[in-house]
Design a protein around this motif. Structure first.
Motif, mmCIF file in Angstrom:
data_model
loop_
_atom_site.group_PDB
_atom_site.id
_atom_site.type_symbol
_atom_site.label_atom_id
_atom_site.label_comp_id
_atom_site.label_asym_id
_atom_site.label_seq_id
_atom_site.Cartn_x
_atom_site.Cartn_y
_atom_site.Cartn_z
ATOM 1 N N PRO A 89 53.027 60.636 66.407
ATOM 2 C CA PRO A 89 51.585 60.338 66.540
ATOM 3 C C PRO A 89 50.882 60.363 65.179
ATOM 4 N N ASN A 90 51.381 61.186 64.261
ATOM 5 C CA ASN A 90 50.753 61.241 62.945
ATOM 6 C C ASN A 90 51.024 59.974 62.146
ATOM 7 N N THR A 91 52.217 59.406 62.328
ATOM 8 C CA THR A 91 52.499 58.114 61.692
ATOM 9 C C THR A 91 51.511 57.078 62.224
ATOM 10 N N LEU A 92 51.295 57.096 63.538
ATOM 11 C CA LEU A 92 50.393 56.107 64.130
ATOM 12 C C LEU A 92 48.962 56.293 63.633
ATOM 13 N N SER A 93 48.503 57.534 63.555
ATOM 14 C CA SER A 93 47.113 57.729 63.101
ATOM 15 C C SER A 93 47.003 57.389 61.614
ATOM 16 N N GLN A 94 48.066 57.651 60.874
ATOM 17 C CA GLN A 94 48.053 57.301 59.453
ATOM 18 C C GLN A 94 47.937 55.782 59.271
ATOM 19 N N LEU A 95 48.718 55.040 60.050
ATOM 20 C CA LEU A 95 48.690 53.581 59.902
ATOM 21 C C LEU A 95 47.329 53.024 60.327
ATOM 22 N N LYS A 96 46.764 53.617 61.363
ATOM 23 C CA LYS A 96 45.433 53.183 61.801
ATOM 24 C C LYS A 96 44.419 53.385 60.669
ATOM 25 N N GLN A 97 44.498 54.515 60.025
ATOM 26 C CA GLN A 97 43.544 54.805 58.951
ATOM 27 C C GLN A 97 43.808 53.958 57.714
ATOM 28 N N ILE A 98 45.057 53.636 57.465
ATOM 29 C CA ILE A 98 45.352 52.855 56.251
ATOM 30 C C ILE A 98 44.868 51.416 56.443
ATOM 31 N N ARG A 99 44.882 50.938 57.697
ATOM 32 C CA ARG A 99 44.370 49.589 57.961
ATOM 33 C C ARG A 99 42.872 49.528 57.673
ATOM 34 N N ARG A 100 42.224 50.654 57.906
ATOM 35 C CA ARG A 100 40.793 50.739 57.661
ATOM 36 C C ARG A 100 40.523 50.756 56.146
ATOM 37 N N LEU A 101 41.334 51.500 55.433
ATOM 38 C CA LEU A 101 41.143 51.624 53.987
ATOM 39 C C LEU A 101 41.523 50.331 53.273
ATOM 40 N N ALA A 102 42.645 49.744 53.645
ATOM 41 C CA ALA A 102 43.162 48.581 52.913
ATOM 42 C C ALA A 102 43.784 47.591 53.891
ATOM 43 N N PRO A 103 42.958 46.745 54.511
ATOM 44 C CA PRO A 103 43.485 45.788 55.495
ATOM 45 C C PRO A 103 44.577 44.903 54.906
ATOM 46 N N ALA A 104 44.614 44.791 53.578
ATOM 47 C CA ALA A 104 45.645 43.971 52.937
ATOM 48 C C ALA A 104 47.045 44.460 53.301
ATOM 49 N N LEU A 105 47.179 45.735 53.647
ATOM 50 C CA LEU A 105 48.514 46.265 53.947
ATOM 51 C C LEU A 105 48.994 45.885 55.351
ATOM 52 N N GLU A 106 48.118 45.265 56.129
ATOM 53 C CA GLU A 106 48.472 44.947 57.518
ATOM 54 C C GLU A 106 49.673 44.031 57.674
ATOM 55 N N GLN A 107 49.942 43.248 56.645
ATOM 56 C CA GLN A 107 51.067 42.307 56.722
ATOM 57 C C GLN A 107 52.416 43.013 56.633
ATOM 58 N N LEU A 108 52.408 44.264 56.205
ATOM 59 C CA LEU A 108 53.670 44.905 55.812
ATOM 60 C C LEU A 108 54.310 45.673 56.955
ATOM 61 N N ARG A 109 55.545 46.089 56.678
ATOM 62 C CA ARG A 109 56.258 46.930 57.647
ATOM 63 C C ARG A 109 56.700 48.221 56.968
ATOM 64 N N ILE A 110 56.686 49.282 57.756
ATOM 65 C CA ILE A 110 57.129 50.598 57.279
ATOM 66 C C ILE A 110 58.652 50.661 57.420
ATOM 67 N N ILE A 111 59.336 51.085 56.356
ATOM 68 C CA ILE A 111 60.788 51.188 56.496
ATOM 69 C C ILE A 111 61.286 52.639 56.603
ATOM 70 N N ARG A 112 60.430 53.585 56.273
ATOM 71 C CA ARG A 112 60.906 54.977 56.315
ATOM 72 C C ARG A 112 59.707 55.912 56.363
ATOM 73 N N VAL A 113 59.863 57.009 57.081
ATOM 74 C CA VAL A 113 58.818 58.044 57.063
ATOM 75 C C VAL A 113 59.472 59.386 56.709
ATOM 76 N N TRP A 114 58.688 60.298 56.168
ATOM 77 C CA TRP A 114 59.225 61.633 55.880
ATOM 78 C C TRP A 114 58.077 62.622 55.741
ATOM 79 N N SER A 115 58.455 63.877 55.611
ATOM 80 C CA SER A 115 57.467 64.922 55.399
ATOM 81 C C SER A 115 58.122 65.992 54.527
ATOM 82 N N GLY A 116 57.443 67.084 54.305
ATOM 83 C CA GLY A 116 58.041 68.140 53.495
ATOM 84 C C GLY A 116 57.380 69.463 53.837
ATOM 85 N N VAL A 117 58.037 70.543 53.474
ATOM 86 C CA VAL A 117 57.530 71.876 53.811
ATOM 87 C C VAL A 117 56.632 72.374 52.684
#
Ligand SMILES: Cc1cc2nc3c(=O)[nH]c(=O)nc-3n(C[C@H](O)[C@H](O)[C@H](O)COP(=O)(O)OP(=O)(O)OC[C@H]3O[C@@H](n4cnc5c(N)ncnc54)[C@H](O)[C@@H]3O)c2cc1C
Ligand SMILES: Cc1cc2nc3c(=O)[nH]c(=O)nc-3n(C[C@H](O)[C@H](O)[C@H](O)COP(=O)(O)OP(=O)(O)OC[C@H]3O[C@@H](n4cnc5c(N)ncnc54)[C@H](O)[C@@H]3O)c2cc1C
Lengths: 382, 458
Positions: free
Chosen positions: A289-317
């Protein structure tokens, strides 16, 4: 450094091989101190190796800017200092706010004014100038604050490069060495690994990130450290066209996203809601769900990124403290004991400055950087 | 029984038989597959507007294909089927799936992963030239689009699929320039006792080989691939190799189909935190599973080639068995006799698969011989030299460490096609056994995810 039958002895033992420990090791060896750097698993594999890679000073508390400036100088000479390229790019950093929060423009102005006195120059943009200069921004963006001399670097390479440079300069670096006991025995600290190896030194520096409190507790000191995992993604590569790293200023965690493009073309996206992270797992998994909310927010910040695809996600401690500031400096209770941990999601940029400052403090007993905001005992208790 | 949400990922032979078994027990499973139609890999259905006959499409497997497709058609209305839907992540007993740019959440109590396999590849200099395909890719072009990958095609690699796809091309009238097999003939003889676990399948294999030779296709065994030759503009122009006598030869061609048997698709199971173990026979990491398909994670089951490469007929048996294991664990009594029978069937296929692995081994030693300028990871253009450098200069011996430093496996395919070869290059450079290098950890999304995912719901 000397080694007896069972014990390794040096001037300083550092526990924790992230960017803090690795850079401290390098700067201490440059000051001719013998150093032993101990790391549970592999150098720079935790927060220092999984972070977003923002090397930004703007947006940090004004009191932290002298430290950030110091770090910035190290980043700029990192190639010479480290003898290798950690992909540091001084590409500029843009911080924007949305129309919904016009009051932040005033904050940007006040911050720029104060920052200018501490050596950080910011340029403010709005309206057409903002859009002409940064055409990828969305219609909701109201204004931006731009720092020419900030940028980004490759976190996967940075801490290991510091540790290798330290090793070349004479430091002893032990990987796969998880420390379970830290104690003071006479004038020396005795540090014991899980498999029974013992390391001794009159000075102990704890740079154990989100795990630090397991060690500080052994000296009866504690800080309310909690653990979280910021959400990261990366897109497939596209032609390089976005120079600055860009982030949103907002009080709402979900809205707070940022991105940067690397020279080979991929765009790295970070932020929005952080996930849980557990010190015992040593690896934070991304909550979808955090990936989804992140992508929603990034579309708002930079609609130019809408054409792209995510190839990997990660996090860290990452270890967080309640006021989002680290613990940094000498222990209030135990002489010869030093701490630098709890960087609360923003330690990568200042890392090399922290290493240099801790080395200076340990070597000379003082540093021009004010460590007052970072006192261990500021939270009371412990 | 209370409503139990059983979800199957994959509508190949494993997934279809699994769904049938669950429906027969009165459940209504959800079946998700990213393909446009059911059938999975081997029984891939042609697009609706194509009208080739079963015999033409599936050859000796036509009746099985028909049975599988018929079986699935009979399930319509009794299952919830989500085609063209990619499961891209798993968390907290919930699947995250993408149908185009639509985001779909599918909660589950029981998850049965029937995600199949993909080609296992070993790099060769020049494999990044346009005109190089995987064997599977070459077959897909033929099956679903009725087109060949080139006018003159070289088939290089090893394994049963090498001969099968070459024969299929030959039958469709394409010019097969050569079949170049890295495995020497002698290994087939020593593997014979195991291969005899499935005599009829063995016989089909022998027939394929004969058909090719009788058609005048040059077939070389025990070769050593040297280079796929060509230019960036013209693409593939030929293949050079050493024959079994060490003589250097060349074959002109405009396309190469490359493959060294298969590797299981394990990312979803990895994201579900299922444990792996190293399989020395095939030199790859396989999901831990009990004989019935229970993974190390409660409620997550594995079947088909995604669990262990044993072929389509074993996939059917393991799909049934995993469904029965799940039903048993849910409190539905199952026939011990039927389960024992399925286990015996699977044991024979396991033995046969071991025979295949022995007859057509993964050519690990090739990794050691790759020239420094050979690209190992095509997505990120990482060469063998760069991989060797991070091993020798930065002690990056663990797979994920080498990835962090060199970018190997960091691209679009997430190391699915280069990960195993990269591990061999690292192991050789570091002088450690390949299992010590470990495996690349799976990271979501399983396949690239559009940034506009879920936009409509916003
Ligand atoms: C996903 C993510 C994104 C981030 N983005 C940014 C950003 O863009 N910009 C920025 O400035 N900051 C960012 N941060 C924060 C930054 O990464 C951290 O603040 C910084 O790396 C902390 O460094 P460290 O050395 O203190 O911790 P770590 O890198 O976590 O290092 C601590 C080390 O100590 C070791 N250790 C712990 N216990 C023991 C023990 N008992 N014995 C031996 N070794 C031990 C650990 O194994 C670990 O390697 C981000 C963090 C994360 C997780
Ligand atoms: C390219 C290729 C060609 C082959 N050709 C032959 C052949 O000609 N003859 C032969 O005997 N064997 C062949 N094999 C082997 C044969 O395909 C397998 O033995 C058999 O299909 C295994 O059945 P299965 O049900 O396990 O998986 P598959 O039939 O592969 O089915 C797996 C299904 O899972 C779906 N899937 C996987 N991951 C996801 C996800 N994350 N989200 C949604 N859906 C997902 C896939 O779309 C696929 O439809 C081939 C294998 C490959 C890879």
């Amino acid at each position: 450094m000397t080694t007896s039958a069972h014990e390794t002895v040096s001037d300083v033992v550092i526990v924790g091989g992230g960017i803090m420990g690795s850079s401290a090791a390098l700067f201490l060896t440059q000051r001719r101190r013998s150093v032993t750097l101990l790391e549970s698993a592999l150098i720079g594999q935790q927060a220092s190796g999984t972070n977003f890679g923002n090397v930004r000073r703007q947006g940090r508390p004004i009191v932290q800017l002298p430290l950030a400036n110091r770090a910035s100088a190290v980043w700029r000479r990192s190639k010479e200092l480290l003898g290798e390229d950690v992909e540091y790019l001084q590409s500029g950093h843009l911080r924007v706010c949305y129309r919904e929060r016009p009051e932040l423009v005033g904050n940007f102005e006040a911050y720029a004014e104060e920052a200018r006195h501490v050596g950080l120059d910011l340029e403010l943009f709005s309206g057409n100038t903002l859009r002409n200069r940064f055409p990828f921004l969305g219609p909701e963006v109201l204004a931006g604050s731009y720092s020419h001399l900030d940028g980004h670097a490759n976190p996967r390479l940075a801490a290991p490069a510091f540790a290798r440079a330290a090793k070349r300069a004479g430091a002893n670096v032990y990987e796969s060495t998880r420390i379970v006991i830290v104690e003071k025995a006479g004038d020396d600290f005795r540090v014991t690994s899980e498999d029974g190896r013992v390391f001794r030194a009159p000075v102990l520096l704890i740079t154990a990130g989100a795990w630090a409190h397991f060690l500080t507790a052994q000296f009866g000191e504690s800080a309310p450290l909690t653990c979280r995992g910021p959400t990261m993604s990366v897109t497939e590569p596209v032609p390089y066209s976005i120079r600055p790293a860009v982030g949103v200023a907002t009080p709402i965690e979900e809205e707070s996203v940022y991105f940067r493009q690397i020279l080979r073309g991929n765009i790295i996206i970070g932020g929005s809601t952080r996930g849980p992270a557990y010190t015992d797992e040593r690896r934070a998994s991304v909550q979808p769900p955090n990936t989804l909310s992140q992508l929603k927010q990034i579309r708002r910040l930079a609609p130019a990124l809408e054409q792209l695809r995510i190839i990997r996600v990660w996090s860290g401690v990452e270890g967080y403290l309640p006021d989002s500031l680290p613990v940094m400096g000498s222990s209030p209770r135990v002489s010869g004991l030093y701490y630098a941990f709890g960087f609360s999601g923003s330690g990568f940029q200042i890392g090399p400055g922290v290493g240099e400052t801790m080395a200076e403090l340990i070597d000379t007993g003082a540093t021009p950087i004010s460590l007052e905001p970072y006192r261990m005992n500021r939270f009371g208790g412990g | 029984m209370v409503e139990c949400r059983v979800v199957i990922v994959g509508a190949g032979p494993a997934g279809i038989r699994c769904a049938e078994t669950l429906v027969a027990a009165g459940l209504r499973p959800t079946v998700i597959d990213e393909g446009r139609r059911d059938g999975g890999q081997i029984y891939r259905r042609q697009p609706e507007n194509f009208t080739r006959s079963y015999d033409m499409l599936y050859g000796s497997e036509a009746r099985r294909a028909e049975a599988i497709h018929g079986g699935f058609d009979a399930l319509r209305g009794k299952i919830d089927y989500l085609p063209e839907t990619l499961v891209w992540n798993i968390a907290e007993r919930q699947l995250y799936a993408a149908a185009g740019t639509n985001q779909i959440m599918v909660p589950f109590d029981v998850l049965i992963l029937c995600s199949g396999a993909v080609d296992r590849l070993m790099p060769v200099k020049g494999w990044n030239l346009a005109g190089t395909f995987s064997l599977g890719g070459a077959q897909i072009a033929l099956k679903s689009q009725a087109c060949a990958i080139g006018k003159q095609v070289v088939f290089m690699g090893t394994g049963a699929l090498l001969y099968l796809v070459a024969a299929q091309y030959q039958k469709m009238g394409a010019h097969v320039a050569a079949v170049l097999d890295t495995s020497p003939w002698s290994l087939r003889l020593s593997a014979l006792p195991k291969l005899l676990a499935q005599p009829s399948v063995l016989w089909s294999g022998v027939k394929l080989d004969l058909t090719l030779r009788l058609a005048g296709v040059p077939v070389y065994n025990g070769i050593d691939p040297l280079e796929i030759e060509g230019t960036a503009d013209a693409g593939v122009q030929g293949v050079s190799f050493k024959d079994r006598n060490g003589e250097i030869r060349g074959v002109a061609c405009d396309a190469v189909a490359l493959g060294y048997h298969l590797r299981p698709e394990t990312q979803l199971a990895d994201l579900a935190r299922c444990a792996f173990t190293f399989d020395p026979g095939t030199r790859q990491w396989l999901l831990q599973s009990d004989p019935d398909g229970r993974s190390s994670v409660a409620g997550v089951y594995l079947a088909g080639d995604g669990a262990r490469i044993r072929g389509a007929r074993a996939a059917e048996a393991s799909g049934r068995l995993a469904a029965m294991a799940a039903l048993h664990d849910l409190g539905h009594p199952q026939s011990a006799e039927i389960m024992a029978g399925l286990r015996r069937t699977l044991a024979r296929w396991t033995r046969f698969a071991q025979g295949l692995a022995q007859a057509f081994p993964w050519p690990a030693q090739q990794a050691a011989r790759l020239s420094d300028d050979t690209v190992v990871c095509r997505c990120e253009a990482v060469t063998a030299a760069e991989l060797r450098r991070v091993v020798l200069e930065t002690d990056a011996i663990e797979a994920n460490r080498a990835k962090a430093f060199s970018r190997v496996g960091m691209g679009r395919c997430q190391g699915r096609y280069c990960g195993q070869a990269a591990a061999e290059v690292i192991a050789h450079a570091a002088h450690v056994p390949v299992e010590q290098v470990g495996r690349l950890r799976g990271q979501a999304p399983v396949k690239p995810l559009p940034v506009v995912i879920g936009e409509d719901a916003a």
